[in-house]
Scaffold this active site. Structure first.
Site, PDB file in Angstrom:
ATOM      1  N   PRO A 279      35.362  18.386 -29.619  1.00  0.00           N
ATOM      2  CA  PRO A 279      35.420  18.151 -28.169  1.00  0.00           C
ATOM      3  C   PRO A 279      36.641  17.309 -27.812  1.00  0.00           C
ATOM      4  O   PRO A 279      36.871  16.260 -28.412  1.00  0.00           O
ATOM      5  CB  PRO A 279      34.132  17.361 -27.879  1.00  0.00           C
ATOM      6  CG  PRO A 279      33.270  17.543 -29.084  1.00  0.00           C
ATOM      7  CD  PRO A 279      34.182  17.791 -30.233  1.00  0.00           C
ATOM      8  N   GLU A 280      37.429  17.804 -26.880  1.00  0.00           N
ATOM      9  CA  GLU A 280      38.618  17.074 -26.429  1.00  0.00           C
ATOM     10  C   GLU A 280      38.317  16.458 -25.061  1.00  0.00           C
ATOM     11  O   GLU A 280      37.238  16.667 -24.509  1.00  0.00           O
ATOM     12  CB  GLU A 280      39.802  18.045 -26.325  1.00  0.00           C
ATOM     13  CG  GLU A 280      40.152  18.737 -27.632  1.00  0.00           C
ATOM     14  CD  GLU A 280      40.997  17.855 -28.550  1.00  0.00           C
ATOM     15  OE1 GLU A 280      41.320  16.721 -28.145  1.00  0.00           O
ATOM     16  OE2 GLU A 280      41.330  18.305 -29.652  1.00  0.00           O
TER      17      GLU A 280
END
Ligand SMILES: [Zn+2]
Length: 269
Positions: free
Chosen positions: A2-3
């Site tokens: 997840p960014e």
């Protein structure tokens, strides 16, 4: 992984729905990356006032402190009125009067950590060294960005990934932003002119905002997902497209390794 855009979309998917909820209890699964750092049941009775984000941390502000959540490599959050019994990869449930917030994290690099305030330990240590927020109004200044780059001799891609100048430009977004700005990922950060730094500054904001928007448009599905991670990626122009023709000039795209991470770029553009 997840960014920043995924974390921001996650925040938006439940922040309004959890605001004002009272904590009914906490259920812990297997140990995560860091311990909670307090008696979990002691959170019972606290009210959730707000959900904010700093870098890739979500900060749940409660009466007398803040709960920091990090999704690690493979984590996702789900907030629903009713959730099925926790599975083998559900390691943190915050039960509230408005639903259950669940951290699903197969690889367990994520974390839920308590701190009395964002500027006190252990939050201070976790949040220290984070660069400015690229999407917050008035924080990410082009002139300051250029000044900071001037002081770095490392390749620009590495400087972006380090996250201490600006947060949230992860591996995918770094390749995309550099392509959009027409900058070779291997060039030394200190060699970028003000003009090129300005172009990169704009490209970073554009790429991240577009990713958040794209995630936002799928928010309904996202927030009703059960167990599915809900990750999304922007339609990449270069990332993961080695050997395929450049969308601008049709030259085959290249892939190189920089600091153990893959970088994708057009050798011409
Ligand atoms: Zn090209």
């Amino acid at each position: 992984m997840p960014e920043l855009p995924e974390v921001e979309v996650t925040r938006r998917s439940f922040a309004d729905r959890v605001r004002g909820a009272r904590v009914l209890g906490v259920r812990l699964g297997k140990p995560l990356r860091w311990p909670l750092g307090r008696d979990a049941q002691g959170l019972t009775g606290r009210t959730v006032h707000d959900v904010r984000r700093r870098g890739k941390y979500l900060l749940l502000h409660l009466d007398d402190g803040v709960l920091l959540l990090h999704l690690g490599m493979s984590g996702s959050l789900n907030f629903q009125r009713e959730l099925p019994p926790p599975g083998p990869h559900d390691h943190f449930d915050l039960l509230t009067t408005q639903g259950t917030l669940r951290l699903h994290d197969p690889r367990r690099f994520g974390a839920a950590v308590w701190a009395p305030a964002p500027d006190q330990q252990p939050a201070l240590r976790l949040l220290a060294g984070l660069g400015v927020e690229p999407l917050e109004e008035g924080q990410f200044d082009a002139g300051e960005f250029h000044r900071q780059l001037k002081a770095r001799r490392a390749p620009i891609k590495q400087v972006l990934l380090a996250g201490d100048v600006v947060v949230g430009v992860g591996n995918i977004y770094a390749s995309e932003a550099l392509f959009l700005a027409g900058i070779r990922p291997t060039v030394r950060a200190s060699r970028l002119s003000r003009l090129r730094a300005d172009r990169l500054h704009a490209a970073i904001r554009e790429v991240l905002a577009r990713a958040v928007e794209r995630g936002g448009s799928t928010l309904r599905d996202f927030s009703s997902a059960t167990g599915e991670s809900g990750h999304f990626q922007l339609e990449a122009a270069v990332y993961g497209r080695a050997g395929q023709p450049c969308v601008r000039c049709a030259t085959p795209l290249k892939q190189i390794r920089q600091g153990q991470r893959s970088t994708f770029f057009c050798p011409v553009c």
